[in-house]
Design an enzyme around this catalytic site. Structure first.
Site, PDB file in Angstrom:
ATOM      1  N   ASP A  88      -7.138   4.484  -4.385  1.00 52.15           N
ATOM      2  CA  ASP A  88      -7.610   4.293  -3.086  1.00 52.15           C
ATOM      3  C   ASP A  88      -8.237   5.696  -2.839  1.00 52.15           C
ATOM      4  O   ASP A  88      -8.543   6.571  -3.723  1.00 52.15           O
ATOM      5  CB  ASP A  88      -6.724   3.838  -1.987  1.00 52.15           C
ATOM      6  N   LYS A 111       0.895  -1.229   0.077  1.00 53.42           N
ATOM      7  CA  LYS A 111       0.009  -0.034  -0.052  1.00 53.42           C
ATOM      8  C   LYS A 111       0.966   1.286  -0.074  1.00 53.42           C
ATOM      9  O   LYS A 111       2.161   1.229   0.562  1.00 53.42           O
ATOM     10  CB  LYS A 111      -0.891   0.091   1.378  1.00 53.42           C
TER      11      LYS A 111
HETATM   12  P1  NDP Z   1     -12.858   8.247  -2.536  1.00 49.63           P
HETATM   13  O1  NDP Z   1     -11.711   8.910  -2.413  1.00 49.63           O
HETATM   14  O2  NDP Z   1     -13.557   7.862  -3.992  1.00 49.63           O
HETATM   15  O3  NDP Z   1     -14.196   8.331  -1.581  1.00 49.63           O
HETATM   16  C1  NDP Z   1     -13.846   8.454  -0.321  1.00 49.63           C
HETATM   17  C2  NDP Z   1     -15.023   8.952   0.539  1.00 49.63           C
HETATM   18  O4  NDP Z   1     -14.994   8.779   1.809  1.00 49.63           O
HETATM   19  C3  NDP Z   1     -15.510  10.535   0.375  1.00 49.63           C
HETATM   20  O5  NDP Z   1     -16.788  10.594   0.385  1.00 49.63           O
HETATM   21  C4  NDP Z   1     -14.916  11.073   1.371  1.00 49.63           C
HETATM   22  O6  NDP Z   1     -15.576  12.404   1.720  1.00 49.63           O
HETATM   23  C5  NDP Z   1     -15.090  10.164   2.488  1.00 49.63           C
HETATM   24  N1  NDP Z   1     -14.047  10.177   3.544  1.00 49.63           N
HETATM   25  C6  NDP Z   1     -12.517  10.087   3.120  1.00 49.63           C
HETATM   26  N2  NDP Z   1     -11.889  10.189   4.293  1.00 49.63           N
HETATM   27  C7  NDP Z   1     -12.771  10.815   5.216  1.00 49.63           C
HETATM   28  C8  NDP Z   1     -12.640  10.998   6.692  1.00 49.63           C
HETATM   29  N3  NDP Z   1     -11.534  11.173   7.133  1.00 49.63           N
HETATM   30  N4  NDP Z   1     -13.776  11.120   7.109  1.00 49.63           N
HETATM   31  C9  NDP Z   1     -15.231  11.288   6.676  1.00 49.63           C
HETATM   32  N5  NDP Z   1     -15.272  10.897   5.571  1.00 49.63           N
HETATM   33  C10 NDP Z   1     -14.011  10.666   4.646  1.00 49.63           C
HETATM   34  O7  NDP Z   1     -12.187   6.790  -2.100  1.00 49.63           O
HETATM   35  P2  NDP Z   1     -12.769   5.155  -2.134  1.00 49.63           P
HETATM   36  O8  NDP Z   1     -14.213   4.979  -2.192  1.00 49.63           O
HETATM   37  O9  NDP Z   1     -11.781   4.533  -3.313  1.00 49.63           O
HETATM   38  O10 NDP Z   1     -12.330   4.512  -0.805  1.00 49.63           O
HETATM   39  C11 NDP Z   1     -13.379   4.506   0.357  1.00 49.63           C
HETATM   40  C12 NDP Z   1     -12.834   3.347   1.264  1.00 49.63           C
HETATM   41  O11 NDP Z   1     -12.806   2.071   0.622  1.00 49.63           O
HETATM   42  C13 NDP Z   1     -11.509   3.548   1.919  1.00 49.63           C
HETATM   43  O12 NDP Z   1     -11.319   2.822   3.154  1.00 49.63           O
HETATM   44  C14 NDP Z   1     -10.608   2.663   0.874  1.00 49.63           C
HETATM   45  O13 NDP Z   1      -9.240   2.110   1.421  1.00 49.63           O
HETATM   46  C15 NDP Z   1     -11.532   1.331   0.684  1.00 49.63           C
HETATM   47  N6  NDP Z   1     -11.388   0.652  -0.595  1.00 49.63           N
HETATM   48  C16 NDP Z   1     -11.163   1.407  -1.718  1.00 49.63           C
HETATM   49  C17 NDP Z   1     -11.002   0.324  -2.642  1.00 49.63           C
HETATM   50  C18 NDP Z   1     -10.950   1.142  -4.144  1.00 49.63           C
HETATM   51  O14 NDP Z   1     -10.898   0.230  -5.332  1.00 49.63           O
HETATM   52  N7  NDP Z   1     -11.059   2.415  -4.426  1.00 49.63           N
HETATM   53  C19 NDP Z   1     -10.780  -1.238  -2.861  1.00 49.63           C
HETATM   54  C20 NDP Z   1     -11.224  -1.521  -1.523  1.00 49.63           C
HETATM   55  C21 NDP Z   1     -11.383  -0.596  -0.330  1.00 49.63           C
HETATM   56  P3  NDP Z   1     -14.824  13.839   1.575  1.00 49.63           P
HETATM   57  O15 NDP Z   1     -14.658  13.794   0.040  1.00 49.63           O
HETATM   58  O16 NDP Z   1     -15.728  14.651   2.205  1.00 49.63           O
HETATM   59  O17 NDP Z   1     -13.339  13.562   1.977  1.00 49.63           O
HETATM   60  O1  2IT Z   2      -7.908  -1.434  -0.612  1.00 49.05           O
HETATM   61  C1  2IT Z   2      -8.052  -2.071  -1.766  1.00 49.05           C
HETATM   62  O2  2IT Z   2      -8.125  -3.164  -2.086  1.00 49.05           O
HETATM   63  C2  2IT Z   2      -7.638  -1.218  -2.884  1.00 49.05           C
HETATM   64  N1  2IT Z   2      -7.636   0.131  -2.788  1.00 49.05           N
HETATM   65  C3  2IT Z   2      -7.409  -1.501  -4.386  1.00 49.05           C
HETATM   66  C4  2IT Z   2      -6.103  -2.150  -4.610  1.00 49.05           C
HETATM   67  C5  2IT Z   2      -6.003  -2.530  -5.875  1.00 49.05           C
HETATM   68  O3  2IT Z   2      -4.717  -2.975  -6.134  1.00 49.05           O
HETATM   69  O4  2IT Z   2      -6.859  -2.604  -6.649  1.00 49.05           O
END
Ligand code: NDP
Ligand code: 2IT
Length: 449
Positions: A169, A129
């Site tokens: 992420d 990561k």
């Molecule tokens: P994005 O950046 O697309 O969206 C993040 C969302 O979470 C936004 O709505 C943001 O709000 C909110 N957020 C982030 N940090 C905070 C905080 N500290 N407090 C409150 N709200 C917060 O990210 P993703 O959707 O990609 O990721 C969301 C979660 O999913 C994370 O935990 C990530 O690790 C996990 N994840 C993502 C994957 C992927 O493929 N993208 C795969 C697996 C897991 P704001 O805009 O106001 O900050």
């Molecule tokens: O938390 C996760 O699994 C991710 N942000 C996606 C990682 C990836 O390599 O697709």
């Protein structure tokens, strides 16, 4: 806190000693160790070979300066990280997070989780990561591009399709992957598609990767529902966050007959009793890079925006935390229990505090952990790597079928493993143990390296 097996206590103490102040990393390690008691009892080879101690120490940690120039000519300095945690099963694989809260402890918690998540997919990917404390909010495209180029100017030397393959992420989506892949290509003078995933469809990306984490999350819950003869039909769902994971989770819930009545960002939540309009949410978030408060304004009178308060206070059947770590605490858990919520599934990484998780389980809420639930994102990244390696591209339908099959496999493996180790029905124990044994067995086979 649950009690740790006595063989695991010194291992956890060593983690605390060697990694002072890294609370999220400690939390992630402890959560896995709490499930491993029956494993070390049944299989002494894991303790004898120090495989758990080795797993808790990253293979390599890279920290670097990221200097860049704003539109107004000011010089900014951020910090970049890549923790290459474990490569027993394949090249390091895991996303990059750009958020002001990023530090080494956060990247280590995410990298540690990623090892077991990737192992659970059954695909040949190790765990890693990375990210930066850069805050993309309010930055112009040109600023984001200059930051990404500077970040990659250092990181490129550590990457490669057989070495380390980043993706997105929080704060890193298609735009950022494009700028970073472009800089990688320019520096190396090689079109190595398999070096990054989450690429655009016209330049080596895979169908369904954008949707994969959210869709996979909902496929997993669908399996949980089917296991008890239920379905999404008529279910009220609350989803926190409004980013990549949240948006496509909402879309798939609607496709399967449920209704998502609320979503959020760090500025509050919106309640839309008719069901969140995904196209409008996408327009607000992806095109305008706006806030959910704007969604409420555009959608009209039936929608309310609540700036202060907790989304978990809303009555629902299923709750999906899809924003960030530790966003669902004991207060949130108690409110969900009080209002009759039956399933909590983690779309985000480690969104539930340990105490909240315990409360939910004690109250009989079915709780499924991130490393199983959200594995569809990285699994589809591995499918993107497969397509890149064979210079092929698959259809949306074929790729989505593969994703659904992978999520079904993870779901079933969790339950079978939980049965095998005497904790029937525990998705937490099943995910931790099944993820651990695959990677630990590979480490044993590869010797002390
Ligand atoms: P994005 O950046 O697309 O969206 C993040 C969302 O979470 C936004 O709505 C943001 O709000 C909110 N957020 C982030 N940090 C905070 C905080 N500290 N407090 C409150 N709200 C917060 O990210 P993703 O959707 O990609 O990721 C969301 C979660 O999913 C994370 O935990 C990530 O690790 C996990 N994840 C993502 C994957 C992927 O493929 N993208 C795969 C697996 C897991 P704001 O805009 O106001 O900050
Ligand atoms: O938390 C996760 O699994 C991710 N942000 C996606 C990682 C990836 O390599 O697709």
């Amino acid at each position: 806190m649950s009690v740790l097996d006595k063989q695991l206590v010194p291992i956890f103490e060593e983690v605390l000693d060697r990694n002072p102040g890294e609370a999220e990393f400690h939390q992630a390690v402890r959560e896995v160790l709490e499930s491993l008691g029956p494993v070390v009892t049944k299989h002494p080879q894991y303790a004898d070979s120090a495989v758990i101690r080795r797993l808790c120490e990253p293979e390599r940690q890279i920290i670097f300066r990221v200097p860049w120039v704003t539109d107004s000519g000011k010089i900014e300095v951020n910090r970049g990280f890549r923790v290459e945690f474990n490569s027993a099963l394949g090249p390091y694989k895991g996303g990059l997070r750009f958020h002001p809260s990023v530090n080494l402890g956060i990247v280590k918690f995410l990298g540690f989780e990623q090892i077991f998540k990737n192992s659970l997919t059954g695909l040949p990917i190790g765990g890693g990561k990375g990210g930066s404390d850069f805050d993309p909010k309010g930055r112009s495209d040109a600023e984001v591009m200059r930051f990404c180029q500077s970040f990659m100017t250092e990181l490129y030397r550590h990457l490669g399709e057989y070495t380390d393959v980043p993706a997105g992420d929080i704060g890193v989506g298609g735009r950022e992957i494009g700028y970073m892949f472009g800089q990688y290509k320019r520096i190396t003078n090689r079109y190595e598609s398999g070096t990054m995933t989450g690429k655009g469809l016209s330049w080596g990306g895979s169908q369904v990767r954008t949707e994969a984490t959210g869709y996979g999350t909902v496929f997993f819950i669908d399996e949980m529902l089917k296991a008890t003869g239920a379905s999404f039909e008529g279910k009220r769902v609350v989803v926190s966050g409004s980013g990549n994971v949240a948006i496509y989770a909402i879309e798939k819930v609607h496709q399967l007959g449920g209704t998502v009545i609320a979503c959020s960002d760090s500025g509050g939540y919106v309640v839309d009793p008719a069901g969140i309009d995904v196209a409008l949410l996408q327009e607000v978030k992806d095109e305008r890079r706006g806030r959910v408060s704007e969604y409420a304004t555009l959608r009209g009178d039936t929608v309310t925006h609540v700036a202060d308060g907790s989304i978990w206070d809303l009555a629902c059947d299923i709750a999906l935390p899809c924003a960030t770590q530790n966003e669902l605490d004991t207060e949130g858990a108690l409110a969900l229990i009080r209002n009759g919520c039956q399933i909590v599934a983690e779309g985000a990484n480690m969104p539930t505090t340990p105490d909240a998780g315990r409360l939910l389980l004690e109250a009989g809420v079915r709780f499924a952990p991130a490393k199983a639930v959200n594995a569809g994102g990285v699994a589809t990244s591995a499918l993107e790597m497969q397509q890149n390696a064979s210079r092929d591209s698959w259809t949306f339908e074929h790729t989505e079928d593969r994703l659904a099959e992978i999520m079904r496999g993870i779901h079933d493996r969790c339950l079978e493993t939980a049965d095998e180790y005497g904790t029937p029905g525990s998705y937490v124990a099943g995910a931790n143990i099944a993820g651990f044994t695959r990677v630990a067995d590979a480490m044993l086979a590869l010797g002390v390296i």
